[in-house]
Motif scaffolding. Structure first.
Motif, PDB file in Angstrom:
ATOM      1  N   ARG A  13       0.844  -1.220   0.000  1.00 57.49           N
ATOM      2  CA  ARG A  13       0.000   0.000   0.000  1.00 57.49           C
ATOM      3  C   ARG A  13       0.868   1.254   0.000  1.00 57.49           C
ATOM      4  N   PHE A  14       1.918   1.231   0.840  1.00 58.01           N
ATOM      5  CA  PHE A  14       2.788   2.410   0.879  1.00 58.01           C
ATOM      6  C   PHE A  14       3.516   2.567  -0.455  1.00 58.01           C
ATOM      7  N   ALA A  15       3.963   1.453  -1.023  1.00 62.35           N
ATOM      8  CA  ALA A  15       4.673   1.528  -2.308  1.00 62.35           C
ATOM      9  C   ALA A  15       3.773   2.180  -3.359  1.00 62.35           C
ATOM     10  N   ARG A  20       1.626  10.030  -4.426  1.00 66.67           N
ATOM     11  CA  ARG A  20       0.591  10.969  -3.955  1.00 66.67           C
ATOM     12  C   ARG A  20       0.739  11.272  -2.465  1.00 66.67           C
ATOM     13  N   TYR A  21       1.743  10.666  -1.831  1.00 68.46           N
ATOM     14  CA  TYR A  21       1.893  10.734  -0.374  1.00 68.46           C
ATOM     15  C   TYR A  21       1.921  12.180   0.141  1.00 68.46           C
ATOM     16  N   ASP A  22       2.781  12.988  -0.450  1.00 64.85           N
ATOM     17  CA  ASP A  22       3.004  14.337   0.096  1.00 64.85           C
ATOM     18  C   ASP A  22       1.733  15.182   0.105  1.00 64.85           C
ATOM     19  N   ILE A  53      14.835   4.995   9.622  1.00 63.73           N
ATOM     20  CA  ILE A  53      14.014   3.828   9.264  1.00 63.73           C
ATOM     21  C   ILE A  53      12.634   4.316   8.831  1.00 63.73           C
ATOM     22  N   GLY A  54      12.150   3.803   7.704  1.00 72.30           N
ATOM     23  CA  GLY A  54      10.800   4.164   7.235  1.00 72.30           C
ATOM     24  C   GLY A  54      10.762   5.613   6.783  1.00 72.30           C
ATOM     25  N   CYS A  55      11.679   5.984   5.901  1.00 73.08           N
ATOM     26  CA  CYS A  55      11.847   7.405   5.518  1.00 73.08           C
ATOM     27  C   CYS A  55      10.692   7.920   4.668  1.00 73.08           C
ATOM     28  N   GLY A  56       9.918   7.019   4.048  1.00 68.56           N
ATOM     29  CA  GLY A  56       8.868   7.489   3.158  1.00 68.56           C
ATOM     30  C   GLY A  56       9.458   8.357   2.054  1.00 68.56           C
ATOM     31  N   THR A  57       8.764   9.443   1.727  1.00 63.21           N
ATOM     32  CA  THR A  57       9.235  10.320   0.647  1.00 63.21           C
ATOM     33  C   THR A  57      10.324  11.291   1.118  1.00 63.21           C
ATOM     34  N   GLY A  58      10.681  11.225   2.406  1.00 59.86           N
ATOM     35  CA  GLY A  58      11.803  12.030   2.882  1.00 59.86           C
ATOM     36  C   GLY A  58      11.425  13.297   3.625  1.00 59.86           C
ATOM     37  N   LEU A  59      10.230  13.328   4.230  1.00 60.48           N
ATOM     38  CA  LEU A  59       9.827  14.533   4.971  1.00 60.48           C
ATOM     39  C   LEU A  59      10.785  14.805   6.126  1.00 60.48           C
ATOM     40  N   LEU A  60      11.024  13.783   6.947  1.00 65.83           N
ATOM     41  CA  LEU A  60      11.953  13.949   8.081  1.00 65.83           C
ATOM     42  C   LEU A  60      13.393  14.108   7.578  1.00 65.83           C
ATOM     43  N   THR A  77      16.181   4.742   4.846  1.00 68.94           N
ATOM     44  CA  THR A  77      15.729   3.422   4.400  1.00 68.94           C
ATOM     45  C   THR A  77      14.213   3.305   4.521  1.00 68.94           C
ATOM     46  N   ASP A  78      13.659   2.446   3.685  1.00 64.39           N
ATOM     47  CA  ASP A  78      12.212   2.183   3.731  1.00 64.39           C
ATOM     48  C   ASP A  78      11.974   0.828   3.078  1.00 64.39           C
ATOM     49  N   ILE A  79      10.923   0.154   3.522  1.00 63.13           N
ATOM     50  CA  ILE A  79      10.617  -1.162   2.943  1.00 63.13           C
ATOM     51  C   ILE A  79      10.066  -1.027   1.519  1.00 63.13           C
ATOM     52  N   ALA A  80       9.500   0.130   1.185  1.00 56.84           N
ATOM     53  CA  ALA A  80       8.883   0.326  -0.130  1.00 56.84           C
ATOM     54  C   ALA A  80       9.878   1.000  -1.080  1.00 56.84           C
ATOM     55  N   MET A 102      14.861  -1.409   2.451  1.00 61.44           N
ATOM     56  CA  MET A 102      15.263  -2.327   3.521  1.00 61.44           C
ATOM     57  C   MET A 102      14.105  -2.508   4.496  1.00 61.44           C
ATOM     58  N   ASP A 103      13.970  -3.695   5.026  1.00 58.56           N
ATOM     59  CA  ASP A 103      12.981  -3.938   6.078  1.00 58.56           C
ATOM     60  C   ASP A 103      13.555  -3.438   7.404  1.00 58.56           C
ATOM     61  N   GLY A 104      12.937  -2.421   7.952  1.00 63.46           N
ATOM     62  CA  GLY A 104      13.447  -1.823   9.188  1.00 63.46           C
ATOM     63  C   GLY A 104      13.319  -2.711  10.404  1.00 63.46           C
ATOM     64  N   GLU A 105      12.560  -3.793  10.306  1.00 66.56           N
ATOM     65  CA  GLU A 105      12.455  -4.698  11.458  1.00 66.56           C
ATOM     66  C   GLU A 105      13.759  -5.439  11.692  1.00 66.56           C
ATOM     67  N   SER A 118      13.301   7.589  13.406  1.00 65.46           N
ATOM     68  CA  SER A 118      12.203   7.048  12.612  1.00 65.46           C
ATOM     69  C   SER A 118      10.934   7.807  12.962  1.00 65.46           C
ATOM     70  N   SER A 119      10.173   8.172  11.950  1.00 67.32           N
ATOM     71  CA  SER A 119       8.919   8.883  12.199  1.00 67.32           C
ATOM     72  C   SER A 119       7.745   8.103  11.609  1.00 67.32           C
ATOM     73  N   LEU A 120       6.881   7.634  12.487  1.00 69.16           N
ATOM     74  CA  LEU A 120       5.600   7.021  12.099  1.00 69.16           C
ATOM     75  C   LEU A 120       5.734   5.773  11.235  1.00 69.16           C
ATOM     76  N   ALA A 121       6.775   4.988  11.484  1.00 73.60           N
ATOM     77  CA  ALA A 121       6.910   3.696  10.794  1.00 73.60           C
ATOM     78  C   ALA A 121       6.736   2.528  11.772  1.00 73.60           C
ATOM     79  N   LEU A 122       7.203   2.697  13.010  1.00 73.95           N
ATOM     80  CA  LEU A 122       7.245   1.570  13.961  1.00 73.95           C
ATOM     81  C   LEU A 122       5.880   0.918  14.179  1.00 73.95           C
ATOM     82  N   TRP A 124       3.799   0.086  12.238  1.00 76.84           N
ATOM     83  CA  TRP A 124       3.474  -0.868  11.172  1.00 76.84           C
ATOM     84  C   TRP A 124       4.253  -2.173  11.310  1.00 76.84           C
ATOM     85  N   PHE A 125       5.051  -2.307  12.347  1.00 77.73           N
ATOM     86  CA  PHE A 125       5.911  -3.489  12.475  1.00 77.73           C
ATOM     87  C   PHE A 125       5.224  -4.572  13.301  1.00 77.73           C
ATOM     88  N   PRO A 126       5.158  -5.810  12.811  1.00 71.59           N
ATOM     89  CA  PRO A 126       4.606  -6.897  13.628  1.00 71.59           C
ATOM     90  C   PRO A 126       5.387  -7.095  14.937  1.00 71.59           C
TER      91      PRO A 126
HETATM   92  C1  SAM Z   1       3.322   6.853   7.607  1.00 70.36           C
HETATM   93  S1  SAM Z   1       4.708   6.591   6.584  1.00 70.36           S
HETATM   94  C2  SAM Z   1       5.907   7.669   7.325  1.00 70.36           C
HETATM   95  C3  SAM Z   1       6.963   8.060   6.329  1.00 70.36           C
HETATM   96  C4  SAM Z   1       7.885   9.185   6.786  1.00 70.36           C
HETATM   97  N1  SAM Z   1       8.717   8.774   7.899  1.00 70.36           N
HETATM   98  C5  SAM Z   1       7.075  10.407   7.125  1.00 70.36           C
HETATM   99  O1  SAM Z   1       7.029  10.775   8.304  1.00 70.36           O
HETATM  100  O2  SAM Z   1       6.483  10.983   6.212  1.00 70.36           O
HETATM  101  C6  SAM Z   1       5.296   5.006   7.107  1.00 70.36           C
HETATM  102  C7  SAM Z   1       6.465   4.519   6.300  1.00 70.36           C
HETATM  103  O3  SAM Z   1       6.985   3.341   6.927  1.00 70.36           O
HETATM  104  C8  SAM Z   1       7.361   2.437   5.917  1.00 70.36           C
HETATM  105  N2  SAM Z   1       7.407   1.096   6.485  1.00 70.36           N
HETATM  106  C9  SAM Z   1       6.358   0.323   6.878  1.00 70.36           C
HETATM  107  N3  SAM Z   1       6.807  -0.867   7.316  1.00 70.36           N
HETATM  108  C10 SAM Z   1       8.160  -0.838   7.213  1.00 70.36           C
HETATM  109  C11 SAM Z   1       9.197  -1.764   7.510  1.00 70.36           C
HETATM  110  N4  SAM Z   1       8.943  -2.987   7.990  1.00 70.36           N
HETATM  111  N5  SAM Z   1      10.484  -1.386   7.281  1.00 70.36           N
HETATM  112  C12 SAM Z   1      10.755  -0.159   6.773  1.00 70.36           C
HETATM  113  N6  SAM Z   1       9.825   0.740   6.454  1.00 70.36           N
HETATM  114  C13 SAM Z   1       8.534   0.419   6.683  1.00 70.36           C
HETATM  115  C14 SAM Z   1       6.311   2.621   4.838  1.00 70.36           C
HETATM  116  O4  SAM Z   1       6.701   2.123   3.594  1.00 70.36           O
HETATM  117  C15 SAM Z   1       6.121   4.129   4.868  1.00 70.36           C
HETATM  118  O5  SAM Z   1       6.989   4.782   3.964  1.00 70.36           O
END
Ligand code: SAM
Length: 251
Positions: A13-15, A20-22, A53-60, A77-80, A102-105, A118-122, A124-126
């Protein structure tokens, strides 16, 4: 709690949302800026090596690199993979930046790093607890971990509307402060800061989640229940949605 299967769906979904994320990431941008504010107050060494970890489009990434001249290298790094590409495009001029899918887990890096953030990625981690201990092991002596994640009261208004509509327990569930402290481990600190996002109506709220690719929740709510919950959420307008942000800090 998400599973490994959910994780693949989440990544997909994130990929798909990278382009359109921004446009929808209003509160995410505010939280990224607040995280960067906190980073500027940290005692970083000259030439600090940073991992995001989980940089998304690079806001942080963008706001941090602009404000932290002492950082020598920043691995975003980001999983997508499409998120990583968007981050690279945003910051292609900064020689300190490297990006990697990369998988941040279980980050495929050896470190050590002076800063891991890391901002707002954790959320999403199992296995968030496992990820946090892996990240702490990657810190150099004197290194700092700073993470923004979501706490138990996030989307309280939406979960209350779902419950009143007949779907108690639906919607994403987030941990409380004690659980996060336990996950973070000894010597860590957890602080709360609420961010309120205003939406014209329920549809706008749900569209904003879809816009950033964050509309996945395990389990299905029947369309009729969903519509009822949307009407209940709109009992007062604008619709205010709470983001209960938890700052996890380990020095
Ligand atoms: C809500 S977005 C936040 C993105 C960015 N940090 C921001 O603040 O705009 C969550 C991000 O976490 C990434 N993500 C989710 N699970 C992940 C994982 N296991 N490893 C790395 N990145 C992951 C998603 O692909 C997505 O880009």
């Amino acid at each position: 709690m998400l599973t490994g299967v959910d994780k693949r769906v989440v990544a997909g979904r994130f990929a798909a949302a990278a382009g359109r994320y921004d446009a929808s990431a209003r509160v995410q941008a505010r939280i990224a800026t607040a995280l960067a504010d906190r980073l500027t107050a940290l005692p970083l060494c000259d030439g600090a090596r940073a991992l995001e970890i989980g940089c998304g489009t690079g806001l942080l990434t963008a706001v941090s690199l602009a404000r932290l001249p002492r950082v020598g290298s920043w691995l975003a790094t980001d999983i997508a993979p499409s998120m990583v590409s968007a981050c690279r495009r945003r910051l292609s001029q900064d020689p300190r930046l490297t990006v990697a899918a990369m998988d941040g887990e279980a980050p495929a890096v050896t470190g050590p790093f002076d800063l891991i953030c890391s901002s707002l990625a954790l959320q999403w981690f199992p296995d968030a607890a496992g990820a946090l201990s892996a990240w702490r092991r990657l810190l150099a002596p004197g290194g700092v971990l700073l993470v923004a994640t979501l706490g138990v009261d996030t989307f309280a208004q939406w979960r209350a509307a779902l419950a009143a509509a007949g779907a108690p327990g639906a919607g994403p569930a987030y941990p409380d402060g004690d659980t996060l402290s336990h996950w973070l481990g000894a010597g860590g600190r957890v602080e709360r800061q609420d961010f309120i996002e205003h939406h014209a109506d329920a549809r706008h709220f749900l569209h904003s989640l879809r816009g950033i690719g964050a509309d996945y929740a395990p389990g299905r709510v029947a369309p009729v229940t969903l519509r009822r919950a949307m009407r209940l959420l709109e009992a007062t307008r604008p619709v205010d949605i709470t983001y209960d942000v938890r700052w996890l800090l380990a020095l």
